[in-house]
Design a protein around this motif. Structure first.
Motif, PDB file in Angstrom:
ATOM      1  N   ALA A 119       0.829  -1.210   0.000  1.00  0.00           N
ATOM      2  CA  ALA A 119       0.000   0.000   0.000  1.00  0.00           C
ATOM      3  C   ALA A 119       0.862   1.259   0.000  1.00  0.00           C
ATOM      4  N   SER A 120       2.135   1.106   0.356  1.00  0.00           N
ATOM      5  CA  SER A 120       3.024   2.267   0.359  1.00  0.00           C
ATOM      6  C   SER A 120       3.329   2.670  -1.069  1.00  0.00           C
ATOM      7  N   SER A 121       3.595   3.957  -1.267  1.00  0.00           N
ATOM      8  CA  SER A 121       3.974   4.405  -2.605  1.00  0.00           C
ATOM      9  C   SER A 121       5.443   4.091  -2.886  1.00  0.00           C
ATOM     10  N   LEU A 122       6.154   3.597  -1.873  1.00  0.00           N
ATOM     11  CA  LEU A 122       7.538   3.170  -2.084  1.00  0.00           C
ATOM     12  C   LEU A 122       7.606   1.672  -2.344  1.00  0.00           C
ATOM     13  N   LYS A 123       8.738   1.237  -2.888  1.00  0.00           N
ATOM     14  CA  LYS A 123       8.901  -0.191  -3.176  1.00  0.00           C
ATOM     15  C   LYS A 123       8.838  -1.000  -1.879  1.00  0.00           C
ATOM     16  N   PRO A 124       8.228  -2.198  -1.950  1.00  0.00           N
ATOM     17  CA  PRO A 124       8.064  -3.011  -0.734  1.00  0.00           C
ATOM     18  C   PRO A 124       9.375  -3.211   0.032  1.00  0.00           C
ATOM     19  N   GLU A 125      10.471  -3.443  -0.682  1.00  0.00           N
ATOM     20  CA  GLU A 125      11.714  -3.740   0.055  1.00  0.00           C
ATOM     21  C   GLU A 125      12.229  -2.524   0.826  1.00  0.00           C
ATOM     22  N   ILE A 126      11.799  -1.335   0.418  1.00  0.00           N
ATOM     23  CA  ILE A 126      12.229  -0.126   1.139  1.00  0.00           C
ATOM     24  C   ILE A 126      11.486  -0.001   2.474  1.00  0.00           C
ATOM     25  N   VAL A 127      10.224  -0.436   2.517  1.00  0.00           N
ATOM     26  CA  VAL A 127       9.421  -0.195   3.726  1.00  0.00           C
ATOM     27  C   VAL A 127       9.141  -1.434   4.571  1.00  0.00           C
ATOM     28  N   ARG A 128       9.411  -2.622   4.033  1.00  0.00           N
ATOM     29  CA  ARG A 128       9.099  -3.842   4.795  1.00  0.00           C
ATOM     30  C   ARG A 128       9.867  -3.845   6.122  1.00  0.00           C
ATOM     31  N   GLY A 129       9.133  -4.024   7.211  1.00  0.00           N
ATOM     32  CA  GLY A 129       9.784  -4.085   8.528  1.00  0.00           C
ATOM     33  C   GLY A 129      10.115  -2.714   9.108  1.00  0.00           C
ATOM     34  N   LEU A 130       9.695  -1.655   8.434  1.00  0.00           N
ATOM     35  CA  LEU A 130      10.002  -0.303   8.922  1.00  0.00           C
ATOM     36  C   LEU A 130       9.434  -0.062  10.316  1.00  0.00           C
ATOM     37  N   ASP A 131      10.267   0.476  11.198  1.00  0.00           N
ATOM     38  CA  ASP A 131       9.817   0.810  12.557  1.00  0.00           C
ATOM     39  C   ASP A 131      10.668   1.981  13.030  1.00  0.00           C
ATOM     40  N   ILE A 132      10.174   3.191  12.780  1.00  0.00           N
ATOM     41  CA  ILE A 132      10.925   4.361  13.225  1.00  0.00           C
ATOM     42  C   ILE A 132      10.033   5.213  14.127  1.00  0.00           C
ATOM     43  N   LEU A 133      10.669   6.082  14.884  1.00  0.00           N
ATOM     44  CA  LEU A 133       9.920   6.934  15.804  1.00  0.00           C
ATOM     45  C   LEU A 133      10.404   8.371  15.639  1.00  0.00           C
ATOM     46  N   ILE A 134       9.475   9.251  15.304  1.00  0.00           N
ATOM     47  CA  ILE A 134       9.819  10.666  15.232  1.00  0.00           C
ATOM     48  C   ILE A 134       9.403  11.324  16.541  1.00  0.00           C
ATOM     49  N   VAL A 135      10.331  12.006  17.165  1.00  0.00           N
ATOM     50  CA  VAL A 135      10.018  12.791  18.362  1.00  0.00           C
ATOM     51  C   VAL A 135      10.063  14.255  17.937  1.00  0.00           C
ATOM     52  N   ARG A 136       8.897  14.853  17.914  1.00  0.00           N
ATOM     53  CA  ARG A 136       8.752  16.235  17.447  1.00  0.00           C
ATOM     54  C   ARG A 136       8.588  17.171  18.643  1.00  0.00           C
ATOM     55  N   GLU A 137       9.382  18.243  18.678  1.00  0.00           N
ATOM     56  CA  GLU A 137       9.184  19.254  19.726  1.00  0.00           C
ATOM     57  C   GLU A 137       7.847  19.916  19.425  1.00  0.00           C
ATOM     58  N   LEU A 138       7.002  20.151  20.458  1.00  0.00           N
ATOM     59  CA  LEU A 138       5.627  20.513  20.143  1.00  0.00           C
ATOM     60  C   LEU A 138       5.132  21.831  20.733  1.00  0.00           C
ATOM     61  N   THR A 139       5.917  22.448  21.589  1.00  0.00           N
ATOM     62  CA  THR A 139       5.379  23.666  22.214  1.00  0.00           C
ATOM     63  C   THR A 139       6.232  24.900  21.944  1.00  0.00           C
ATOM     64  N   GLY A 140       7.200  24.763  21.055  1.00  0.00           N
ATOM     65  CA  GLY A 140       8.069  25.911  20.789  1.00  0.00           C
ATOM     66  C   GLY A 140       8.231  26.143  19.298  1.00  0.00           C
ATOM     67  N   GLY A 141       9.355  26.790  18.969  1.00  0.00           N
ATOM     68  CA  GLY A 141       9.675  27.017  17.562  1.00  0.00           C
ATOM     69  C   GLY A 141       8.759  28.019  16.903  1.00  0.00           C
ATOM     70  N   VAL A 142       8.678  27.917  15.605  1.00  0.00           N
ATOM     71  CA  VAL A 142       7.980  28.910  14.795  1.00  0.00           C
ATOM     72  C   VAL A 142       6.458  28.883  15.016  1.00  0.00           C
ATOM     73  N   TYR A 143       5.960  27.781  15.577  1.00  0.00           N
ATOM     74  CA  TYR A 143       4.523  27.693  15.844  1.00  0.00           C
ATOM     75  C   TYR A 143       4.078  28.715  16.887  1.00  0.00           C
ATOM     76  N   PHE A 144       4.967  29.037  17.820  1.00  0.00           N
ATOM     77  CA  PHE A 144       4.571  29.900  18.933  1.00  0.00           C
ATOM     78  C   PHE A 144       5.449  31.138  19.073  1.00  0.00           C
ATOM     79  N   GLY A 145       6.567  31.207  18.342  1.00  0.00           N
ATOM     80  CA  GLY A 145       7.517  32.294  18.526  1.00  0.00           C
ATOM     81  C   GLY A 145       6.937  33.658  18.195  1.00  0.00           C
ATOM     82  N   THR A 146       7.411  34.668  18.936  1.00  0.00           N
ATOM     83  CA  THR A 146       7.007  36.046  18.638  1.00  0.00           C
ATOM     84  C   THR A 146       8.265  36.854  18.334  1.00  0.00           C
ATOM     85  N   PRO A 147       8.202  37.961  17.578  1.00  0.00           N
ATOM     86  CA  PRO A 147       6.984  38.501  16.985  1.00  0.00           C
ATOM     87  C   PRO A 147       6.387  37.619  15.894  1.00  0.00           C
TER      88      PRO A 147
END
Ligand code: IPM
Ligand code: MG
Length: 370
Positions: A119-147
């Motif tokens: 079902a992935s748009s990538l080739k099966p051998e690229i994604v088979r067994g994929l298990d990654i974790l993205i840890v995204r900072e969520l309360t700072g950065g450009v989402y909340f920065g001023t001005p």
């Protein structure tokens, strides 16, 4: 038996209510079959809250969220509210929850189920067994920065401003969460920024390195520019174990990672705050996909990301890892059995509605628990 586990459900807009309905059924299942009880309450967020109270999150709902053991959110936003002032758009409801609950660490696991390699748009051998974790900072950065804002200049031209800003403590606390999780996995962490063009990226890199050297020397740390990471994610995603990055890069890279797994409809997330003196941490769980207004109310939505988000709540907020695994296994077996919502449909599989997918997962839970 009265429960001491409080769960606040905020279905929100678009497909939010329909995917959340399937979670309700799984909660009932746990209640009846596993004697795991939750005090569930439900409230409004996003456009639904705007329609009812004129704001995307009422103070009363915010208060409930602060006191809940876990908040489960569906999705917010839709064309109906697109032209509202920025400060009262549906998305502000979600952003306020994240900010006021101080949910600085957003965990977005991208796991490719075997049944979905095609079902992935990538080739099966690229994604088979994929298990990654993205840890995204969520309360700072450009989402909340001023001005921030849009201003009109003396010459009549308009100017839009947002500010990317991070402090050392903001970087360190999310880095610690990521190192800690890497230690429980394959022991590798990739930190992404744009230190080649942004001062905040230079600081990010230096602080992550410091946390590594002083607290987690055993974890293998690599620094990568975010654009290169975007490329590497489609070139060879299995090179990654845990990725830690800022709010905006994390938003983008996690959508990209989601597609590796076959569909945005598969990706859950957990947003966690700091652990307090009693060992409790505020937490919000939500699918990575949005409100998908184009398919809302048509029984086309995939409830799996939301169900897997509930599984993350069991694991991270209620220490019910075994019960979380039950849900994950149930999802896996239903996919292996060939049932698919429209977004993950493949030749040779059977297309089912949101409700039928929920039925099948509840039945799979029955079998697993028998
Ligand atoms: C996400 C979403 C949100 C974000 C939107 C809805 C505000 O895209 O959770 O990834 O940009 O953080
Ligand atoms: Mg996003």
């Amino acid at each position: 038996m009265p429960s001491n586990k409080t769960l606040l459900m905020l279905p929100g807009d678009g497909i939010g209510p329909e995917v959340m309905r399937e979670v309700r059924r799984v909660i009932d299942w746990f209640d009846h079959r596993r004697a795991v009880h939750f005090d569930v309450s439900e409230d409004l967020v996003g456009g639904a809250a705007i329609d009812a109270h004129g704001k995307p999150l009422s103070d009363a709902t915010m208060e409930k969220a602060m006191n809940a053991d876990a908040v489960l959110l569906g999705a917010v936003g839709g064309p109906k509210w697109d032209n509202l002032d920025f400060s009262i758009k549906p998305e502000r409801g979600l952003l306020r929850l994240r900010k006021d609950m101080e949910l600085f660490a957003n965990l977005r696991p991208a796991i490719c189920f075997d049944a979905l390699v095609d079902a992935s748009s990538l080739k099966p051998e690229i994604v088979r067994g994929l298990d990654i974790l993205i840890v995204r900072e969520l309360t700072g950065g450009v989402y909340f920065g001023t001005p921030r804002g849009i201003e009109t200049l003396p010459n009549g031209e308009r100017r839009g401003v947002n500010t990317q800003v991070y402090t050392t403590s903001e970087i360190q606390r999310v880095a610690r969460v990521a190192f800690d999780l890497a230690g429980k996995r394959a022991g590798r962490l990739t930190s992404c920024e744009k230190a080649n063009v942004m001062e905040s990226g230079v600081l990010w890199r230096e602080e992550v390195q410091k946390v590594h050297d002083t607290e987690f020397p055993g974890i293998q740390l690599e620094h990568m520019y975010a654009d290169n990471c975007a490329m590497q994610l489609v070139r060879n995603p299995k090179q990654f174990d845990v990725i830690v990055t800022d709010n905006l890069f994390g938003d983008i890279l996690s959508d990209e990672a989601a597609m590796l797994t076959g569909s945005l409809g598969m990706l859950p997330s957990a947003s966690l705050g700091a652990t307090d003196a009693t060992g409790r941490r505020k937490a919000l769980y939500e699918p990575v996909h949005g409100s998908a207004p184009d398919i809302a109310g048509r029984e086309l939505a995939n409830p799996i990301a939301t169900l897997l988000s509930f599984a993350m709540a069991l694991r991270y907020s209620f220490d019910l890892g075994e019960d979380a695994s039950l849900i994950e296994k149930a999802v896996e077996s239903v996919l292996a059995g060939g049932l698919r919502t429209a977004d993950i449909m493949q030749p040779g599989t059977a297309k089912v509605s949101t409700t039928v997918m929920g039925d099948a997962i509840v039945r799979a839970l029955d079998k697993l628990a028998a």
